[in-house]
Design a protein around this motif. Structure first.
Motif, short mmCIF file in Angstrom:
data_model
loop_
_atom_site.label_atom_id
_atom_site.label_comp_id
_atom_site.label_asym_id
_atom_site.label_seq_id
_atom_site.Cartn_x
_atom_site.Cartn_y
_atom_site.Cartn_z
N UNK A 280 22.50 38.91 1.04
CA UNK A 280 23.92 39.21 0.89
C UNK A 280 24.21 40.04 -0.35
N UNK A 281 23.44 39.84 -1.42
CA UNK A 281 23.65 40.63 -2.64
C UNK A 281 23.36 42.11 -2.40
N UNK A 282 22.35 42.41 -1.61
CA UNK A 282 22.04 43.80 -1.25
C UNK A 282 23.21 44.41 -0.50
N UNK A 283 23.71 43.69 0.48
CA UNK A 283 24.82 44.22 1.28
C UNK A 283 26.05 44.49 0.40
N UNK A 284 26.37 43.55 -0.48
CA UNK A 284 27.53 43.74 -1.36
C UNK A 284 27.34 44.95 -2.27
N UNK A 285 26.15 45.12 -2.81
CA UNK A 285 25.89 46.23 -3.71
C UNK A 285 26.04 47.57 -2.98
N UNK A 286 25.55 47.65 -1.77
CA UNK A 286 25.64 48.90 -1.02
C UNK A 286 27.09 49.21 -0.62
N UNK A 287 27.87 48.18 -0.37
CA UNK A 287 29.29 48.42 -0.09
C UNK A 287 30.01 48.87 -1.36
N UNK A 288 29.59 48.39 -2.52
CA UNK A 288 30.15 48.88 -3.78
C UNK A 288 29.79 50.34 -4.03
N UNK A 289 28.57 50.73 -3.65
CA UNK A 289 28.17 52.14 -3.74
C UNK A 289 29.09 52.98 -2.86
N UNK A 290 29.40 52.49 -1.67
CA UNK A 290 30.31 53.18 -0.76
C UNK A 290 31.67 53.39 -1.41
N UNK A 291 32.19 52.35 -2.04
CA UNK A 291 33.49 52.46 -2.72
C UNK A 291 33.44 53.45 -3.87
N UNK A 292 32.31 53.51 -4.58
CA UNK A 292 32.18 54.43 -5.72
C UNK A 292 32.46 55.86 -5.27
N UNK A 293 31.89 56.26 -4.14
CA UNK A 293 32.07 57.65 -3.68
C UNK A 293 33.42 57.86 -3.02
N UNK B 159 6.45 55.53 -0.95
CA UNK B 159 7.33 55.49 -2.12
C UNK B 159 8.80 55.26 -1.74
N UNK B 160 9.05 54.85 -0.48
CA UNK B 160 10.41 54.59 -0.01
C UNK B 160 10.50 53.17 0.56
N UNK B 161 10.48 52.16 -0.31
CA UNK B 161 10.54 50.77 0.17
C UNK B 161 11.87 50.45 0.83
N UNK B 162 11.80 49.62 1.87
CA UNK B 162 13.00 49.24 2.63
C UNK B 162 13.73 48.09 1.96
N UNK B 163 15.05 48.25 1.87
CA UNK B 163 15.89 47.18 1.35
C UNK B 163 15.97 46.03 2.36
N UNK B 164 16.20 44.83 1.85
CA UNK B 164 16.30 43.64 2.69
C UNK B 164 17.77 43.34 2.96
N UNK B 165 18.26 43.76 4.11
CA UNK B 165 19.66 43.57 4.45
C UNK B 165 20.00 42.12 4.79
N UNK B 166 19.01 41.28 4.93
CA UNK B 166 19.29 39.86 5.12
C UNK B 166 19.82 39.22 3.84
#
Length: 552
Positions: A191-204, A182-189
């Motif tokens: 670019x949209x995934x990477x951008x979204x995760x960096x936005x999550x970082x900025x949120x906190x 139940x813990x699927x791995x994100x595809x860091x290849x």
């Protein structure tokens, strides 16, 4: 007369120091087990706020809070279904903001646990990704076709047991999961995934956090070609990353993690943190073969994460003086400008006082050793009370990892049981309700209120040792050089500017002789240990399970 909080930090200059993390002491809080404020048997953010004066009294620089995000809690928060909200069992975003505010009032920085390598299968991203092969998020996770015979794409294994691939009948493909199905791995290849995760970082960061602990930081990327991992030779197998009963240890994990592409993402992550001035990061490196190399690569150059730890001192290997010297030598060779983070215990391993069968005296001297190594130190809630690993019967077990490999491996619940605060309260003062894990009765006698009132307690030893560390810049940021090491003894020198600090540790129950390096040395009698005999001609004697600190 106005009330003056004795724990409020009065040195405001340190607040803006971008280098505050170097040599800091970080205290890990596992929120489910710290303090319940509403009687549901589960710790929460309000409970942490209530106990922050205890944290401040230790003298630590920061707290690291394990995940509190919205989650179905199959892996107790490490399966995130919403990165931008607090799970209702822990409280609300308002509670989190109040926690950050109160911590900062007390001079404590706040780091949170970011789980970026994978999400819950209940996350809307995954729900959309699995719906078809051509939707906008179709490539946000690691998907692959079955082999012609229907078997998984390759031989990769899950840390939680079995194949790292799970068949999805909706999309008619396999998806990758390094942990639970139940813990699927994100595809860091992507670019949209990477951008979204960096936005999550900025949120906190925008909410005031001072940094992040990055869960499984070397698991972000996998090999695009999905090549099989080679087998290890029997003599190369170890249990640093997974328990010895797990066949995950039999592979050399060249392709499912620790990929070179990760360095570029970590640079992008660091650039976001640098926008906020003094924000920091510590990464968890899980790799049984190349952990120290990865640790050095990820923290060198000043353009990736700030610090990282692997499992050298979190493993079952007893930390003899010889072993600690080897670990430090390997870390020092990695890269001159890299920065390690050291810990003996956390939420994933058996508490170290049980894992290594330490007496209280041995626990103290090993704590002093940890707080004297070059690097940042992480303490896990309860170790300041000297807590042992709790026994949790199978019928009370919560950890899916333990349920899978019981009874050879009993899981991680034994180090996650609730903290005892009051010796005369139900459930040790943790909760008025039924705790999510049983409170260990043997822990109640070690409750914080009892130890707080005892000058010779483990709790007060931790306070004294952390204070001693903070009073010596050589221990915080100084150079490190081993002077002598054998199984029952280690000594080394820390140097900062013109100040030399000699540190020696008797790791046995017999007195031992100590030879100091050349120079005129003065024993630091303010250290929280029995004073050694007066230094004569560079030699002295150190009692059993004692440490010696001397300056020149």
């Amino acid at each position: 007369m106005a009330f003056i909080d004795p724990y409020v930090a009065d040195d405001k200059a340190t607040a803006a120091d971008p280098d505050w993390w170097r040599g800091a002491v970080i205290y890990q809080i596992y929120p489910r087990s710290y303090q319940d404020s509403n009687g549901d048997g589960i710790g929460d953010l309000s409970g942490i706020i209530h106990r922050l004066p205890h944290v401040a009294s230790l003298g630590v620089d920061a707290i690291w809070i394990s995940p509190f995000f919205t989650s179905p809690m199959l892996d107790f928060g490490y399966d995130v279904s919403n990165y931008r909200d607090v799970d209702p069992m822990f409280g609300s975003l308002g509670d989190f903001d109040a926690l950050v505010s109160r911590a900062h009032e007390l001079g404590i920085k706040v780091m949170i646990d970011l789980v970026l390598s994978h999400t819950s299968d209940q996350h809307p991203w995954f729900q959309e990704s699995r719906s078809s092969r051509d939707n906008p998020k179709a490539d946000w996770y690691v998907w692959a076709d079955a082999k012609p015979d229907g078997t998984p794409p390759n031989n990769w294994l899950s840390i939680f047991g079995g194949s790292a691939w799970e068949w999805d009948g909706q999309r008619m493909q396999y998806y990758m999961h390094n942990f639970l199905t139940q813990q699927p791995d994100l595809n860091f290849h992507n670019a949209d995934v990477r951008r979204e995760l960096l936005d999550v970082t900025r949120f906190w960061l925008d909410r005031g956090v001072d940094g992040f602990r990055l869960d499984t930081v070397n698991f972000y990327y996998c090999d695009e070609k999905l090549r099989d991992n080679p087998a290890l030779r029997p003599e190369e197998v170890n249990d640093k990353t997974a328990p010895s009963v797990n066949p995950y240890n039999f592979q050399d994990h060249l392709y499912d993690k620790s990929r070179p592409e990760n360095l570029e993402f970590l640079k992008a992550f660091r650039a976001v943190l640098d926008e906020y001035g003094a924000a920091t990061s510590v990464g968890e490196v899980g790799d049984g073969q190349r952990g120290s190399e990865i640790q050095a690569a990820y923290t060198s150059g000043g353009d990736k994460i700030h610090m990282a730890y692997d499992f050298d001192l979190l493993s079952n290997t007893f930390p003899t003086g010889t072993h600690v010297a080897q670990v430090m030598e390997t870390a020092e060779k990695g890269a001159s400008d890299s920065w390690p983070c050291w810990a003996y215990s956390n939420h994933d391993v058996v508490r170290h006082t049980s894992r290594w069968n330490l007496s209280p005296e041995a626990h103290r001297v090993y704590t002093a050793l940890l707080l004297s190594l070059r690097g940042t130190a992480c303490l896990y809630q309860g170790e300041e009370l000297g807590l042992t690993e709790a026994y949790v019967p199978f019928e009370d077990l919560q950890d899916p990892y333990g349920k899978r490999f019981w009874p050879k491996f009993k899981g991680r619940d034994g180090c996650r049981t609730p903290i005892p605060w009051n010796s005369d309260r139900i459930n040790g003062g943790f909760s008025d309700g039924h705790p999510w894990l049983p409170v260990a009765m043997e822990h109640v006698a070690q409750a914080a209120d009892t130890q707080d009132a005892s000058d010779g307690s483990m709790l007060n030893f931790y306070r004294d040792m952390i204070s001693f560390r903070k009073g010596h810049p050589a221990l915080l940021k100084g150079e490190f050089k081993v002077f002598e090491a054998r199984d029952d003894y280690i000594s080394f020198e820390r140097r900062h500017g013109n100040v030399r600090l000699f540190c020696a540790f008797n790791l046995s129950d017999e007195p031992c002789g100590v030879t100091l390096p050349e120079g005129t040395w003065t024993i630091e009698h303010d250290a929280p240990f029995t004073a050694a005999e007066t230094v004569a001609d560079g030699d002295t004697k150190l009692p059993a399970w004692q440490a010696l600190f001397a300056t020149a």
